[in-house]
Write an enzyme that holds these catalytic residues in place. Structure first.
Site, PDB file in Angstrom:
ATOM      1  CG  ASP A  94      -0.184  -0.091   2.542  1.00  0.00           C
ATOM      2  OD1 ASP A  94       1.059  -0.148   2.505  1.00  0.00           O
ATOM      3  OD2 ASP A  94      -0.842  -0.108   3.593  1.00  0.00           O
ATOM      4  CB  CYS A 110       5.454  -2.395   1.687  1.00  0.00           C
ATOM      5  SG  CYS A 110       6.534  -1.654   0.447  1.00  0.00           S
ATOM      6  CG  HIS A 159       6.105  -5.541  -1.669  1.00  0.00           C
ATOM      7  ND1 HIS A 159       5.223  -4.634  -1.127  1.00  0.00           N
ATOM      8  CD2 HIS A 159       5.974  -6.674  -0.938  1.00  0.00           C
ATOM      9  CE1 HIS A 159       4.587  -5.200  -0.113  1.00  0.00           C
ATOM     10  NE2 HIS A 159       5.036  -6.444   0.027  1.00  0.00           N
TER      11      HIS A 159
END
Length: 297
Positions: A156, A159, A281
């Site tokens: 989102d 992370c 990520h």
């Protein structure tokens, strides 16, 4: 000279054709209902049984009517076979269950879901040879050597901070349990208070020049108040804020170690280049649940 068929033979012939047509229609009805839809399959079985019973009863009535007809009506019966065929077809059509608009919508939705599931399954098969899968395999192997495994963190924009928050929570030590929002705020504050350690490493994406003081303040504000992704500069700030080293494990690069001046157990993060199809990520890690199985594999 060809033998003239009797009215009874003509009627029996027509009945055979109607039975064949009904079976084709039944097969079409079966194909339209998903096999895993037990409720609709049950209703379909009842509808089919009714159609077959109705057709059988009508055929029996028509044969009985033909046999009991006066002799003078035999010729009319012979000449009216085509009319009988049309009327029989119309009766059969009337007796078939009418498909409502709601049912059509459900059928369309079921077909779309089936097609979507098929596309997902195909994509998953292709992904087994894709970069995301290969990255996951390499990371799992590296983590297994440390008796660790990936702990998924939501993607989102927060992370990196959420992953650090999770690592601190796992340690359960007083003073370490802070939220990702607090981590953002403290990171931004440290960067503002030490601009000489961060500003020179930031550049304007348009001009490529080192950012100005005002631009640096805007950058810090985004760190604190938005879902802007974090990177090495923010990790460097976090090591000083927490006074803990941070190590970042990657699939195809050596482990990145930041804040080694702090003598403590490092926070461990996983950096993924191809996560969820979204690109970069961060995930957290946790103890490997089945270390014995990992050693065997």
């Amino acid at each position: 000279m060809a033998e003239v068929e009797t009215p009874e033979e003509l009627l029996i012939k027509q009945h055979r054709k109607e039975k064949k047509d009904l079976q084709a229609k039944i097969q079409s009805m079966k194909n339209a209902v998903p096999k895993n839809d037990k409720k609709r399959r049950k209703q379909l079985t009842e509808d089919i049984a009714k159609l077959e019973a109705d057709l059988s009863q009508r055929h029996e009535d028509e044969l009985q009517q033909l046999k009991s007809a006066p002799d003078k009506d035999v010729e009319e019966a012979a000449n009216g076979v085509e009319t009988l065929k049309v009327e029989a077809g119309e009766q059969e059509e009337v007796k078939q269950p009418r498909v409502t608009k709601a049912q059509k919508r459900r059928d369309k939705k079921a077909a779309q879901e089936k097609e979507r599931d098929s596309r997902i399954a195909e994509a998953e098969v292709q992904n087994l040879q894709g970069v995301r899968h290969q990255e996951g395999v390499k990371l799992a192997q590296k983590l297994a050597e440390k008796t660790l495994q990936i702990k998924e963190i939501s993607s989102d924009g927060h992370c990196m901070y959420r992953a650090v928050e999770d690592q601190l929570t796992q340690r359960s030590k007083p003073g370490l349990n802070v939220t990702f929002k607090e981590l953002r705020s403290r990171t931004a504050e440290h960067m503002r208070n030490n601009p000489e350690n961060f500003l020179p490493f930031l550049s304007n994406p348009t001009t490529g020049d080192t950012i100005t003081t005002d631009e640096f303040e805007k950058y810090c504000s985004e760190v604190e108040h938005t879902a802007a992704w974090g990177g090495q500069l923010e990790l460097r700030a976090l090591t000083h804020v927490l006074r803990l080293p941070i190590e970042v494990i990657q699939a195809d690069s050596p482990t990145l170690k930041i804040g080694e001046e702090y003598d403590a157990e490092p926070i461990t993060l996983v950096y993924m280049h191809h996560a969820y199809g979204l690109g970069e990520h961060y995930n957290s890690v946790e103890p490997l649940k089945n270390p014995a199985n990992a050693e065997e594999s």
